[in-house]
Scaffold this active site. Structure first.
Site, PDB file in Angstrom:
ATOM      1  N   HIS A 203      -8.881 -43.292  41.889  1.00 57.62           N
ATOM      2  CA  HIS A 203      -8.210 -44.346  41.108  1.00 57.62           C
ATOM      3  C   HIS A 203      -8.414 -45.722  41.741  1.00 57.62           C
ATOM      4  O   HIS A 203      -8.748 -46.689  41.066  1.00 57.62           O
ATOM      5  CB  HIS A 203      -6.716 -44.048  41.011  1.00 57.62           C
ATOM      6  CG  HIS A 203      -6.411 -42.877  40.134  1.00 57.62           C
ATOM      7  ND1 HIS A 203      -5.913 -41.695  40.619  1.00 57.62           N
ATOM      8  CD2 HIS A 203      -6.550 -42.700  38.802  1.00 57.62           C
ATOM      9  CE1 HIS A 203      -5.753 -40.838  39.621  1.00 57.62           C
ATOM     10  NE2 HIS A 203      -6.131 -41.420  38.513  1.00 57.62           N
ATOM     11  N   ILE A 204      -8.211 -45.807  43.051  1.00 58.69           N
ATOM     12  CA  ILE A 204      -8.309 -47.120  43.707  1.00 58.69           C
ATOM     13  C   ILE A 204      -9.769 -47.515  43.871  1.00 58.69           C
ATOM     14  O   ILE A 204     -10.164 -48.644  43.518  1.00 58.69           O
ATOM     15  CB  ILE A 204      -7.600 -47.099  45.086  1.00 58.69           C
ATOM     16  CG1 ILE A 204      -6.111 -46.808  44.896  1.00 58.69           C
ATOM     17  CG2 ILE A 204      -7.801 -48.430  45.814  1.00 58.69           C
ATOM     18  CD1 ILE A 204      -5.353 -46.546  46.182  1.00 58.69           C
ATOM     19  N   ALA A 280      -6.917 -48.970  53.872  1.00 61.25           N
ATOM     20  CA  ALA A 280      -5.595 -49.006  53.232  1.00 61.25           C
ATOM     21  C   ALA A 280      -5.309 -47.628  52.639  1.00 61.25           C
ATOM     22  O   ALA A 280      -4.642 -47.514  51.614  1.00 61.25           O
ATOM     23  CB  ALA A 280      -5.559 -50.083  52.146  1.00 61.25           C
ATOM     24  N   SER A 281      -5.843 -46.580  53.301  1.00 57.10           N
ATOM     25  CA  SER A 281      -5.601 -45.234  52.745  1.00 57.10           C
ATOM     26  C   SER A 281      -4.494 -44.552  53.561  1.00 57.10           C
ATOM     27  O   SER A 281      -3.315 -44.677  53.226  1.00 57.10           O
ATOM     28  CB  SER A 281      -6.893 -44.416  52.730  1.00 57.10           C
ATOM     29  OG  SER A 281      -7.452 -44.285  54.028  1.00 57.10           O
ATOM     30  N   ASP A 306      -3.975 -51.472  56.962  1.00 61.66           N
ATOM     31  CA  ASP A 306      -2.665 -51.500  56.291  1.00 61.66           C
ATOM     32  C   ASP A 306      -1.837 -50.272  56.683  1.00 61.66           C
ATOM     33  O   ASP A 306      -0.637 -50.236  56.446  1.00 61.66           O
ATOM     34  CB  ASP A 306      -2.889 -51.511  54.767  1.00 61.66           C
ATOM     35  CG  ASP A 306      -1.604 -51.712  53.978  1.00 61.66           C
ATOM     36  OD1 ASP A 306      -0.796 -52.588  54.386  1.00 61.66           O
ATOM     37  OD2 ASP A 306      -1.389 -51.013  52.973  1.00 61.66           O
ATOM     38  N   GLU A 311       4.016 -45.031  61.910  1.00 61.19           N
ATOM     39  CA  GLU A 311       4.538 -46.285  61.345  1.00 61.19           C
ATOM     40  C   GLU A 311       6.044 -46.369  61.582  1.00 61.19           C
ATOM     41  O   GLU A 311       6.721 -45.331  61.580  1.00 61.19           O
ATOM     42  CB  GLU A 311       4.221 -46.347  59.847  1.00 61.19           C
ATOM     43  CG  GLU A 311       2.713 -46.379  59.580  1.00 61.19           C
ATOM     44  CD  GLU A 311       2.335 -46.394  58.097  1.00 61.19           C
ATOM     45  OE1 GLU A 311       3.241 -46.395  57.249  1.00 61.19           O
ATOM     46  OE2 GLU A 311       1.125 -46.405  57.820  1.00 61.19           O
ATOM     47  N   HIS A 341       1.679 -51.602  55.781  1.00 62.12           N
ATOM     48  CA  HIS A 341       1.611 -50.621  54.687  1.00 62.12           C
ATOM     49  C   HIS A 341       2.144 -51.203  53.372  1.00 62.12           C
ATOM     50  O   HIS A 341       3.080 -50.667  52.770  1.00 62.12           O
ATOM     51  CB  HIS A 341       2.385 -49.347  55.060  1.00 62.12           C
ATOM     52  CG  HIS A 341       1.921 -48.144  54.288  1.00 62.12           C
ATOM     53  ND1 HIS A 341       1.964 -46.871  54.784  1.00 62.12           N
ATOM     54  CD2 HIS A 341       1.392 -48.021  53.034  1.00 62.12           C
ATOM     55  CE1 HIS A 341       1.501 -46.018  53.883  1.00 62.12           C
ATOM     56  NE2 HIS A 341       1.150 -46.693  52.799  1.00 62.12           N
ATOM     57  N   ILE A 342       1.523 -52.299  52.964  1.00 63.71           N
ATOM     58  CA  ILE A 342       1.978 -53.003  51.756  1.00 63.71           C
ATOM     59  C   ILE A 342       0.953 -52.952  50.627  1.00 63.71           C
ATOM     60  O   ILE A 342       1.073 -53.672  49.644  1.00 63.71           O
ATOM     61  CB  ILE A 342       2.286 -54.489  52.051  1.00 63.71           C
ATOM     62  CG1 ILE A 342       1.108 -55.123  52.809  1.00 63.71           C
ATOM     63  CG2 ILE A 342       3.596 -54.647  52.802  1.00 63.71           C
ATOM     64  CD1 ILE A 342       0.987 -56.608  52.646  1.00 63.71           C
ATOM     65  N   GLY A 343      -0.062 -52.085  50.770  1.00 61.99           N
ATOM     66  CA  GLY A 343      -1.112 -52.033  49.743  1.00 61.99           C
ATOM     67  C   GLY A 343      -0.552 -51.897  48.335  1.00 61.99           C
ATOM     68  O   GLY A 343      -1.013 -52.532  47.393  1.00 61.99           O
ATOM     69  N   GLY A 344       0.462 -51.061  48.182  1.00 60.10           N
ATOM     70  CA  GLY A 344       1.027 -50.827  46.840  1.00 60.10           C
ATOM     71  C   GLY A 344       2.318 -51.593  46.628  1.00 60.10           C
ATOM     72  O   GLY A 344       3.039 -51.336  45.657  1.00 60.10           O
TER      73      GLY A 344
HETATM   74  N1  LIG Z   1      -1.887 -48.658  51.412  1.00 57.26           N
HETATM   75  C1  LIG Z   1      -1.159 -48.286  50.400  1.00 57.26           C
HETATM   76  O1  LIG Z   1      -0.092 -48.816  50.156  1.00 57.26           O
HETATM   77  C2  LIG Z   1      -1.673 -47.184  49.503  1.00 57.26           C
HETATM   78  C3  LIG Z   1      -1.347 -47.216  48.153  1.00 57.26           C
HETATM   79  C4  LIG Z   1      -1.823 -46.196  47.336  1.00 57.26           C
HETATM   80  C5  LIG Z   1      -2.559 -45.158  47.865  1.00 57.26           C
HETATM   81  N2  LIG Z   1      -2.835 -45.140  49.188  1.00 57.26           N
HETATM   82  C6  LIG Z   1      -3.650 -44.054  49.762  1.00 57.26           C
HETATM   83  O2  LIG Z   1      -4.928 -44.099  49.158  1.00 57.26           O
HETATM   84  C7  LIG Z   1      -5.372 -42.801  48.888  1.00 57.26           C
HETATM   85  C8  LIG Z   1      -6.346 -42.826  47.744  1.00 57.26           C
HETATM   86  O3  LIG Z   1      -5.674 -43.194  46.557  1.00 57.26           O
HETATM   87  P1  LIG Z   1      -6.303 -42.915  45.117  1.00 57.26           P
HETATM   88  O4  LIG Z   1      -5.223 -43.163  44.141  1.00 57.26           O
HETATM   89  O5  LIG Z   1      -7.570 -43.634  44.940  1.00 57.26           O
HETATM   90  O6  LIG Z   1      -6.567 -41.349  45.226  1.00 57.26           O
HETATM   91  P2  LIG Z   1      -7.470 -40.467  44.284  1.00 57.26           P
HETATM   92  O7  LIG Z   1      -7.009 -39.074  44.496  1.00 57.26           O
HETATM   93  O8  LIG Z   1      -7.502 -41.013  42.911  1.00 57.26           O
HETATM   94  O9  LIG Z   1      -8.937 -40.628  44.920  1.00 57.26           O
HETATM   95  C9  LIG Z   1      -9.297 -40.121  46.165  1.00 57.26           C
HETATM   96  C10 LIG Z   1     -10.780 -39.835  46.138  1.00 57.26           C
HETATM   97  O10 LIG Z   1     -11.168 -39.419  47.440  1.00 57.26           O
HETATM   98  C11 LIG Z   1     -12.098 -38.369  47.290  1.00 57.26           C
HETATM   99  N3  LIG Z   1     -12.157 -37.582  48.519  1.00 57.26           N
HETATM  100  C12 LIG Z   1     -11.312 -36.636  48.962  1.00 57.26           C
HETATM  101  N4  LIG Z   1     -11.724 -36.152  50.146  1.00 57.26           N
HETATM  102  C13 LIG Z   1     -12.853 -36.815  50.456  1.00 57.26           C
HETATM  103  C14 LIG Z   1     -13.745 -36.758  51.547  1.00 57.26           C
HETATM  104  N5  LIG Z   1     -13.543 -35.915  52.575  1.00 57.26           N
HETATM  105  N6  LIG Z   1     -14.827 -37.564  51.532  1.00 57.26           N
HETATM  106  C15 LIG Z   1     -15.041 -38.421  50.498  1.00 57.26           C
HETATM  107  N7  LIG Z   1     -14.225 -38.507  49.425  1.00 57.26           N
HETATM  108  C16 LIG Z   1     -13.146 -37.724  49.411  1.00 57.26           C
HETATM  109  C17 LIG Z   1     -11.590 -37.581  46.100  1.00 57.26           C
HETATM  110  O11 LIG Z   1     -12.594 -36.770  45.546  1.00 57.26           O
HETATM  111  C18 LIG Z   1     -11.149 -38.705  45.178  1.00 57.26           C
HETATM  112  O12 LIG Z   1     -12.171 -39.107  44.303  1.00 57.26           O
HETATM  113  C19 LIG Z   1      -4.071 -42.042  48.583  1.00 57.26           C
HETATM  114  O13 LIG Z   1      -4.211 -40.665  48.834  1.00 57.26           O
HETATM  115  C20 LIG Z   1      -3.077 -42.677  49.503  1.00 57.26           C
HETATM  116  O14 LIG Z   1      -3.038 -41.959  50.709  1.00 57.26           O
HETATM  117  C21 LIG Z   1      -2.411 -46.124  50.026  1.00 57.26           C
HETATM  118  O1  LIG Z   2       5.224 -47.199  49.265  1.00 53.07           O
HETATM  119  C1  LIG Z   2       4.839 -46.474  50.170  1.00 53.07           C
HETATM  120  O2  LIG Z   2       5.519 -46.176  51.151  1.00 53.07           O
HETATM  121  C2  LIG Z   2       3.474 -45.786  50.084  1.00 53.07           C
HETATM  122  C3  LIG Z   2       2.426 -46.573  49.387  1.00 53.07           C
HETATM  123  C4  LIG Z   2       1.099 -45.838  49.323  1.00 53.07           C
HETATM  124  O3  LIG Z   2       0.656 -45.470  50.574  1.00 53.07           O
HETATM  125  C5  LIG Z   2       1.081 -44.673  48.404  1.00 53.07           C
HETATM  126  O4  LIG Z   2       0.783 -43.552  48.822  1.00 53.07           O
HETATM  127  O5  LIG Z   2       1.353 -44.894  47.217  1.00 53.07           O
END
Ligand SMILES: NC(=O)c1ccc[n+]([C@@H]2O[C@H](COP(=O)([O-])OP(=O)(O)OC[C@H]3O[C@@H](n4cnc5c(N)ncnc54)[C@H](O)[C@@H]3O)[C@@H](O)[C@H]2O)c1
Ligand SMILES: O=C(O)CC[C@@H](O)C(=O)O
Length: 463
Positions: A203-204, A280-281, A306, A311, A341-344
């Protein structure tokens, strides 16, 4: 206020089952279209029983939209701004039926073992790595999240950070704040014409791909799945191909055993000199001591983090070496953007997450729908209507072993089963059936019989 500790029917008080509160069911927002299609105009609000018996614990400053939706149902909602240390969490979780968390609260098997009344967990975020999903499923506890409400916010942050890193904006701003004028162009670049390497094209990653191309970047990505490219982005076969070609590398994979330390010393060696890294994962994806070395050697020209392996629990807490041994080394680096950790964390994302997750919790608690659950099979039944006053909905979560349906049908088969659906996911199966012309005594009998089956994980009756 009742002291009920279980929203499943209490065998000593079947009359409670007849308490069908008048509070109306909250309609989900328009984006929950799959659910909207199943709700007739005269849907009958189902409830476990008196909703004031349902205790909800919301941690980590979950958005007010979510808190309001749950309070409007008449549930008892306790709201805390931060997460809780494990011992306090265990004390609190013993009592609640519903818990809402974000990324910080760890719902491990040890914690969930104590959660005797818990029926559902709401992760008010995307990531669900903080919950032992399998253990929860084995206990019949459903888990919901918000799979993409903050994806755009993260993608926009990454675009901003690429420009900031390429222009060393963090350092220039800190210098000005300290009263120093330092006008330089050396080592400062446009992002136009550069190559962005996205690790994880979900998604991201996909949102980011479109935005980056609009900024004039070339996009390559690596994913374990074969995913259709957006625009002119190109999937590469191996992570090493991406590392060797990209000027900017950004991680968007979930926390999994395979993604732990995915970017470490070996990967930094394969990157171009002067490249940039953004994470930011999840904090475990990048080996931070290896990043510190790569930045000190000049291999990496800048980075934005991030997320971190450890944390702080809440705002105002320290981010120091007690938390992560390399904290001070990291903070000493130039052209390094550190965010908490403010990405979202935008108004748009948090409001949308609050609504989406709270509505899923209400639907599950009141109607038994597992639509969108991340650890149980998805089972939805058309709503009961006001024209069906004597109907009850039976939910039987059970071990996925041969012969269970025969036993269950022996119990409910004497009644008129209007509709029934069952599905399984791994070792756990979820059965939902609407039964007509039943009174409180019959419901109690059904409940007791289902509870006595050896396959039982959890039985609930909604009325
Ligand atoms: N910083 C933040 O505030 C914040 C906000 C939202 C999400 N996140 C993190 O970001 C991550 C990703 O979000 P998303 O919504 O894009 O998730 P998503 O599930 O839509 O996409 C993740 C992608 O990673 C791929 N993947 C999984 N394992 C892999 C590997 N070993 N090598 C390569 N690709 C691989 C999957 O196939 C998928 O396409 C979330 O799981 C979450 O941990 C952080
Ligand atoms: O708001 C949070 O604490 C987490 C944000 C982000 O990492 C998520 O997984 O959506």
């Amino acid at each position: 206020m009742s002291n009920a500790r279980d929203i499943r029917p209490r065998q000593d008080d079947a009359s409670l089952l007849a308490t069908s509160p008048s509070a109306s069911f909250n309609s989900p927002s328009s984006h929950s279209s799959a659910f909207n299609r199943t709700v007739p105009v005269n849907a009958k609000p189902l409830k476990p029983f008196a909703t004031e018996d349902i205790k909800v614990l919301l941690l980590e400053n979950v958005n007010q939209t979510g808190r309001e939706i749950l309070s409007q149902q008449g549930y008892q909602v306790e709201f805390l701004k931060s997460s809780l240390p494990e011992d306090q969490l265990i004390e609190k979780i013993r009592d609640v039926h519903v818990i809402g968390i974000r990324s910080k609260t760890k719902l491990t098997a040890r914690v969930l073992k104590e959660a005797k009344n818990l029926i559902v967990i709401g992760c008010f975020c995307i990531g669900t790595n903080q919950v032992d999903l399998q253990y929860a499923a084995d206990q019949g506890i459903a888990v919901f999240n918000s799979p993409f409400s903050n994806s755009r916010s993260v993608a926009e942050l990454v675009i901003g950070e690429m420009v900031m890193l390429a222009r060393q904006l963090g350092d220039r701003s800190s210098e000005m704040h300290a009263g120093t004028w330092n006008k330089v162009s050396n080592g400062c670049w446009e992002i136009r014409g550069k190559t962005l390497g996205i690790i994880g094209y979900g998604h991201i990653g996909a949102q980011l791909s479109v935005l980056a191309e609009a900024m004039g970047m070339s996009v390559i990505y690596y994913d374990v799945l074969n995913i259709m490219s957006l625009g002119t982005a190109r999937q590469v076969e191996a992570l090493d191909d991406l590392l060797a070609e990209a000027d900017f590398i950004t991680c968007h994979v979930p926390e999994l055993p395979e993604t732990k330390g995915m970017i470490g010393q070996k990967q930094f060696e394969k990157m171009k000199k002067g490249s940039y890294l953004i994470n930011a994962s999840r904090g475990t994806v990048v080996d931070i001591p290896a990043l510190i070395d790569a930045m000190r050697s000049g291999k990496v020209a800048g980075a934005a983090l991030d997320v971190y392996p450890n944390e702080p629990a809440g705002n105002g807490d320290y981010f120091n070496n007690d938390l992560n041994s390399w904290g001070a080394d990291l903070r000493s680096l130039k052209n390094l953007i550190l965010t908490p950790h403010i990405g979202g964390s935008t108004e748009e994302a948090q409001k949308a997450i609050g609504v989406e997750v709270a509505q899923a919790l209400v639907r599950y608690a009141n109607e038994g729908s597992t639509l969108g659950a991340v650890n149980l099979p998805e089972v939805v039944l058309r709503s009961l209507t006001m024209d069906e006053p004597d109907h009850a909905r039976v939910i039987y979560i059970h071990k996925n072993i041969p012969g269970v349906l025969r036993k269950v049908n022996e119990i409910i088969g004497d009644h008129n089963v209007d509709k029934q659906m069952t599905d399984s996911r791994g070792d756990v199966a979820y059965l939902m059936a609407d039964i007509s012309n039943v009174d409180a005594a019959t419901i109690k009998e059904l409940y007791t019989s289902l509870e006595s089956l050896p396959s039982r994980i959890m039985t609930r009756v909604l009325y």
